[in-house]
Design an enzyme around this catalytic site. Structure first.
Site, short mmCIF file in Angstrom:
data_model
loop_
_atom_site.label_atom_id
_atom_site.label_comp_id
_atom_site.label_asym_id
_atom_site.label_seq_id
_atom_site.Cartn_x
_atom_site.Cartn_y
_atom_site.Cartn_z
CG ASP A 105 -1.74 1.19 1.31
OD1 ASP A 105 -2.31 1.54 0.55
OD2 ASP A 105 -1.68 1.90 2.66
CG ASP A 123 -1.46 7.75 0.78
OD1 ASP A 123 -0.71 8.83 0.56
OD2 ASP A 123 -2.33 7.21 -0.34
CG ASP A 147 -1.89 1.99 6.49
OD1 ASP A 147 -2.31 3.01 7.51
OD2 ASP A 147 -2.22 1.70 5.53
#
Length: 225
Positions: free
Chosen positions: A9, A11, A173
Site C-alpha cells: 500500500d 499512504d 496498514d
C-alpha cells in the site's frame, strides 16, 4: 507460505502523506468558506480515494460518501488542483522503508504498489520520491473498475506477475488492506506506523517494523530458487 512477490500500500504504509493531504483538504474547505480541520481528523478520512476523503472532510463525518453533489464536485476540484501542485512538499518515506524496498528488489522480489490513490497522484508522487523504478506493477484507485477492499487490485497484480494470489504478500496498514487481501486470498502483514492500530484488523502478522520483512522472507524468492 510461499511468497513470490510483494504488494505494498502507499499512504500510511510506505509514505506519510498526511501533511500534504490535509493541506489540500483544508484548501477545499477554505474554498467553500469552511474552517480548517486538524490533520489528525483528516488522517482518519484517508484510505478510500480522494473523492471519499473530500466528501468526509467537507462533512467532517466519517460516514459521508461521495455522491457528486455540486458542493462535493467543487470541493474535489479545489482539492485536486491544490494537491497536484503540492504532492511532495512534506510527503516522505517512513523511516527505514526505502532501504527495505531496495533490498527486496535487490533480492529479486517483484514489487507492486496497490493503492486507492488515483494514478494522477500516485505516479508523479513516486517519481518525485525517486521510487518509480522499484515497482514492477502500479495499481491506482482508478486503474481498474474496482478498488480496495475489492479483490480486483490484488488479483490484477498477481496476474501481472503470473503467480497465484496466495503467493502474493500484501503489506499495508489499514482495514482496507486486510480486507482486500482476505478477499483475494493473499497473505497480509500490517505495519505498526500507519493511520490506524493494526491489531484490530484480521491479518497474518503485525510487523515490528518494515525491516522485519527482510528477516521473515527468504533471501531468494521462491520463483528464482
Amino acid at each position: 507460505m510461499t511468497i513470490k512477490a510483494i504488494a505494498f500500500d502507499l499512504d500510511g504504509t510506505i509514505v506519510d502523506s498526511i501533511p500534504d493531504l490535509s493541506n489540500a483538504a483544508n484548501h477545499a474547505r477554505a474554498h467553500l468558506g469552511m474552517e480548517p480541520l486538524a490533520a489528525k481528523i483528516i488522517e482518519s478520512y484517508v484510505g478510500d480515494g480522494a473523492d471519499v476523503m473530500v466528501a468526509r472532510s467537507l462533512a467532517n463525518d466519517m460516514s459521508a460518501v461521495y455522491t457528486g453533489t455540486p458542493q462535493q464536485q467543487e470541493g474535489l476540484a479545489a482539492f485536486d488542483a491544490h494537491y497536484l501542485e503540492h504532492l511532495h512538499v512534506n510527503t516522505r518515506f517512513y523511516e527505514g522503508v526505502e532501504p527495505v524496498l531496495r533490498a527486496l528488489k535487490q533480492r529479486g522480489y517483484p514489487l507492486a504498489l496497490v493503492t486507492n490513490k488515483a494514478e494522477r497522484y500516485t505516479l508523479p508522487l513516486i517519481e518525485r520520491l525517486g521510487a518509480r523504478e522499484l515497482f514492477d506493477v502500479v495499481v491506482g484507485g482508478d486503474t481498474l473498475a474496482t478498488r480496495k477492499p475489492d479483490a480486483g487490485p490484488l488479483l490484477h497484480a498477481a496476474s501481472q506477475f503470473g503467480i497465484a494470489p496466495a503467493e502474493l504478500l500484501m503489506v499495508g496498514d489499514s482495514k482496507n488492506d486486510a480486507l482486500t487481501a482476505r478477499n483475494a486470498g493473499c497473505p497480509v502483514y500490517l505495519v505498526p506506523h500507519g493511520y490506524a492500530d493494526p491489531r484490530q484488523f484480521d491479518c497474518d502478522r503485525v510487523l515490528r517494523d518494515t525491516a522485519e520483512l527482510l528477516e521473515l522472507l527468504p533471501v531468494t524468492p521462491a520463483s528464482a530458487a
